[in-house]
Design an enzyme around this catalytic site. Structure first.
Site, PDB file in Angstrom:
ATOM      1  N   GLY A  12     -16.724  43.742  18.680  1.00 22.22           N
ATOM      2  CA  GLY A  12     -17.910  43.080  19.221  1.00 22.22           C
ATOM      3  C   GLY A  12     -18.723  43.858  20.333  1.00 22.22           C
ATOM      4  N   GLY A  16     -24.235  41.345  23.430  1.00 22.83           N
ATOM      5  CA  GLY A  16     -23.558  40.581  24.755  1.00 22.83           C
ATOM      6  C   GLY A  16     -22.789  41.547  25.603  1.00 22.83           C
ATOM      7  N   ILE A  17     -21.849  40.944  26.030  1.00 24.59           N
ATOM      8  CA  ILE A  17     -20.690  41.366  27.065  1.00 24.59           C
ATOM      9  C   ILE A  17     -20.194  43.082  26.489  1.00 24.59           C
ATOM     10  CG2 ILE A  17     -18.678  41.215  28.360  1.00 24.59           C
ATOM     11  CD1 ILE A  17     -19.419  38.280  28.293  1.00 24.59           C
ATOM     12  N   GLY A  18     -19.987  42.813  25.149  1.00 21.46           N
ATOM     13  CA  GLY A  18     -19.427  44.225  24.665  1.00 21.46           C
ATOM     14  C   GLY A  18     -20.332  45.230  24.792  1.00 21.46           C
ATOM     15  N   SER A 144     -11.028  33.915  29.095  1.00 21.81           N
ATOM     16  CA  SER A 144     -12.214  33.115  29.653  1.00 21.81           C
ATOM     17  C   SER A 144     -11.417  32.106  30.740  1.00 21.81           C
ATOM     18  CB  SER A 144     -13.039  32.192  28.451  1.00 21.81           C
ATOM     19  OG  SER A 144     -13.717  31.314  29.044  1.00 21.81           O
ATOM     20  N   TYR A 184     -11.555  26.474  21.504  1.00 22.26           N
ATOM     21  CA  TYR A 184     -12.196  27.600  22.170  1.00 22.26           C
ATOM     22  C   TYR A 184     -11.016  27.765  23.349  1.00 22.26           C
ATOM     23  CZ  TYR A 184     -14.799  31.089  24.712  1.00 22.26           C
ATOM     24  OH  TYR A 184     -15.132  32.136  25.459  1.00 22.26           O
TER      25      TYR A 184
HETATM   26  N1  LIG Z   1     -20.605  34.158  27.370  1.00 24.68           N
HETATM   27  C1  LIG Z   1     -19.706  33.615  28.021  1.00 24.68           C
HETATM   28  O1  LIG Z   1     -20.230  32.752  28.893  1.00 24.68           O
HETATM   29  C2  LIG Z   1     -18.498  33.935  27.961  1.00 24.68           C
HETATM   30  C3  LIG Z   1     -17.610  33.508  28.971  1.00 24.68           C
HETATM   31  C4  LIG Z   1     -16.217  33.925  29.070  1.00 24.68           C
HETATM   32  C5  LIG Z   1     -15.608  34.689  28.013  1.00 24.68           C
HETATM   33  N2  LIG Z   1     -16.482  35.018  26.971  1.00 24.68           N
HETATM   34  C6  LIG Z   1     -16.032  35.937  25.838  1.00 24.68           C
HETATM   35  O2  LIG Z   1     -16.587  37.153  25.991  1.00 24.68           O
HETATM   36  C7  LIG Z   1     -16.667  37.919  24.693  1.00 24.68           C
HETATM   37  C8  LIG Z   1     -18.046  38.169  24.186  1.00 24.68           C
HETATM   38  O3  LIG Z   1     -18.683  37.355  24.208  1.00 24.68           O
HETATM   39  P1  LIG Z   1     -20.557  37.245  24.362  1.00 24.68           P
HETATM   40  O4  LIG Z   1     -20.847  36.365  25.458  1.00 24.68           O
HETATM   41  O5  LIG Z   1     -21.058  38.645  24.598  1.00 24.68           O
HETATM   42  O6  LIG Z   1     -20.794  36.676  22.963  1.00 24.68           O
HETATM   43  P2  LIG Z   1     -21.633  37.455  21.726  1.00 24.68           P
HETATM   44  O7  LIG Z   1     -22.973  37.920  22.226  1.00 24.68           O
HETATM   45  O8  LIG Z   1     -21.962  36.259  20.600  1.00 24.68           O
HETATM   46  O9  LIG Z   1     -20.612  38.531  21.406  1.00 24.68           O
HETATM   47  C9  LIG Z   1     -19.560  38.214  20.457  1.00 24.68           C
HETATM   48  C10 LIG Z   1     -19.353  39.416  19.817  1.00 24.68           C
HETATM   49  O10 LIG Z   1     -18.266  39.196  18.721  1.00 24.68           O
HETATM   50  C11 LIG Z   1     -18.376  39.499  17.697  1.00 24.68           C
HETATM   51  N3  LIG Z   1     -18.008  38.523  16.541  1.00 24.68           N
HETATM   52  C12 LIG Z   1     -17.783  37.189  16.469  1.00 24.68           C
HETATM   53  N4  LIG Z   1     -17.208  36.926  15.227  1.00 24.68           N
HETATM   54  C13 LIG Z   1     -16.620  38.103  14.912  1.00 24.68           C
HETATM   55  C14 LIG Z   1     -15.720  38.452  13.606  1.00 24.68           C
HETATM   56  N5  LIG Z   1     -15.459  37.442  12.815  1.00 24.68           N
HETATM   57  N6  LIG Z   1     -15.549  39.486  13.315  1.00 24.68           N
HETATM   58  C15 LIG Z   1     -15.987  40.508  14.116  1.00 24.68           C
HETATM   59  N7  LIG Z   1     -16.734  40.458  15.257  1.00 24.68           N
HETATM   60  C16 LIG Z   1     -16.958  39.104  15.548  1.00 24.68           C
HETATM   61  C17 LIG Z   1     -19.977  39.153  17.342  1.00 24.68           C
HETATM   62  O11 LIG Z   1     -20.635  39.681  16.345  1.00 24.68           O
HETATM   63  P3  LIG Z   1     -21.599  39.193  15.129  1.00 24.68           P
HETATM   64  O12 LIG Z   1     -22.812  39.868  15.655  1.00 24.68           O
HETATM   65  O13 LIG Z   1     -21.069  40.048  14.043  1.00 24.68           O
HETATM   66  O14 LIG Z   1     -21.274  37.843  15.261  1.00 24.68           O
HETATM   67  C18 LIG Z   1     -20.634  39.794  18.792  1.00 24.68           C
HETATM   68  O15 LIG Z   1     -20.669  40.938  18.731  1.00 24.68           O
HETATM   69  C19 LIG Z   1     -16.109  36.766  23.768  1.00 24.68           C
HETATM   70  O16 LIG Z   1     -14.574  36.962  23.572  1.00 24.68           O
HETATM   71  C20 LIG Z   1     -16.189  35.494  24.518  1.00 24.68           C
HETATM   72  O17 LIG Z   1     -15.154  34.408  24.180  1.00 24.68           O
HETATM   73  C21 LIG Z   1     -17.785  35.015  27.077  1.00 24.68           C
END
Ligand SMILES: NC(=O)c1ccc[n+]([C@@H]2O[C@H](COP(=O)([O-])OP(=O)(O)OC[C@H]3O[C@@H](n4cnc5c(N)ncnc54)[C@H](OP(=O)(O)O)[C@@H]3O)[C@@H](O)[C@H]2O)c1
Length: 332
Positions: A12, A16-18, A144, A184
């Site tokens: 990922g 986003g964060i990644g 998280s 989640y």
């Molecule tokens: N945002 C928040 O408030 C928050 C808070 C705490 C923790 N987190 C954690 O931070 C991490 C990054 O989240 P984010 O906020 O940056 O959200 P995001 O922008 O939705 O990023 C999530 C990433 O995971 C990938 N992904 C999802 N399902 C997948 C799958 N089946 N196979 C491969 N890749 C997959 C997505 O790729 P696709 O483009 O293919 O979907 C996307 O690149 C996550 O683990 C999330 O749980 C987020």
């Protein structure tokens, strides 16, 4: 910026964060990157942009974490690329991809998709690549604050359930499904239990590889809300959510800073000593915190690990020597 002959695998890492972490790892730490994910076009675009901006090598790797077959195929491809010298030796594995869903659904393997995507796929990935990781390498899990029911974050989306892998993998198949918010939060508790158990197993086998859990804090502006109802997505774009979150005492992240923190934890030598710890991005600071009481349950961590090996169908030949002996759980 000096290029370092080492690569960091991030799941990922194209959004986003990644993506913010990937920018730090490539642009500041000078490491090559492997972006693992299922969305080939955006991964290709992100890889090209990162490569152009930083001068490091960025390799997209097809991998759907919700499919054990896809994780096996992607890991096998990466092993070949490393062994033939196309990809620089692996210095860190960043298990960052994650999703929260609005409805309960099942993967091609028949497992509940939150547990499968956030936990099982990464768990298998680590088993398949640990023997290609540097002796002083790192595994980082994006967790998280929602995992901890004693905090405002942990009450926000649903209190974490018992980390019972068998029940979580088949949630809703025989009986009412759990709430998607609880699924989640529980998947993130499992990430932390896995991080701590990995740390214990590595140390028991004399390994210096670090295993670290990271909470980016509540972070708007990523794709995280994309599976939520339109009203929730709209609210997430208004100033109301950050205002209410602050009042409630929720941990506040921002995708630029939280992503940089994740990048630092993966690539800055200062964090090698953070193995077995839980780090958090909160309001512009990266701090070490205690995670939930449940996350320090050693027997639960060992049992979760044991059960996940069976559920992911990880054979004897797939268990790296660094994770031996495969201790049986002491309870359950
Ligand atoms: N945002 C928040 O408030 C928050 C808070 C705490 C923790 N987190 C954690 O931070 C991490 C990054 O989240 P984010 O906020 O940056 O959200 P995001 O922008 O939705 O990023 C999530 C990433 O995971 C990938 N992904 C999802 N399902 C997948 C799958 N089946 N196979 C491969 N890749 C997959 C997505 O790729 P696709 O483009 O293919 O979907 C996307 O690149 C996550 O683990 C999330 O749980 C987020």
């Amino acid at each position: 910026m000096e290029r370092v002959m080492a690569s960091v695998l991030i799941t990922g890492g194209h959004g986003g964060i990644g993506l913010a972490a990937a920018k730090y790892i490539a642009g500041v730490a000078g490491r090559d990157l492997v972006l693992a994910g299922r969305s080939l076009a955006p991964m290709g675009d992100a890889a090209a942009a990162l490569q152009q901006a930083s001068g490091v090598k960025v390799t997209p790797l097809e991998m759907d974490l919700a499919s054990l077959g896809s994780v096996r195929a992607g890991a096998s491809r990466l092993r070949t690329l490393i062994d033939e010298g196309t990809v620089a030796p692996l210095e860190a594995i960043v298990c960052n991809a994650g999703a929260r869903f609005n409805t309960v659904g099942y993967t091609v393997d028949g497992f509940e998709r939150t547990f499968a995507t956030n936990c099982l796929g990464h768990f298998l990935l680590i088993h398949l690549l640990l023997d290609r990781l540097a002796a002083d390498g790192r595994v980082v899990f994006t967790a998280s604050g929602t995992h901890d029911p004693a905090t405002p974050d942990g009450r926000l989306v649903g209190r974490a359930l018992e980390p019972d892998a068998q029940r979580l993998a088949l949630d809703g198949k025989a009986g009412a499904p759990s709430s998607t918010g609880q699924l989640y939060s529980t998947s993130k508790l499992c990430n932390i239990l896995n991080a701590y158990e990995l740390h214990r197993r590595l140390r028991a086998n004399g390994s210096a590889v670090a295993s670290i859990a990271f909470d980016p804090g509540s972070t708007l502006g990523t794709g995280f809300l994309r599976n939520m109802p339109a009203i929730v997505q709209w609210l997430g774009r208004t100033p109301l959510v950050p205002w209410v979150s602050r009042r409630m005492g929720v941990t506040i992240g921002s995708f630029g800073f939280s992503g940089e923190c994740l990048g630092r934890i993966a690539a800055d030598p200062a964090y090698q000593s953070a193995s077995g710890k839980y780090l958090q991005s909160n309001d512009g600071s990266l701090v070490e915190r205690r995670s939930s009481k449940a996350s320090y349950d050693v027997a639960a961590g060992a049992k979760l690990w044991h059960d996940m090996v069976r559920i992911a169908d990880i054979g004897e030949g797939e268990i790296p020597s660094l994770l031996e002996p495969h201790r049986p759980p002491s309870r359950g």
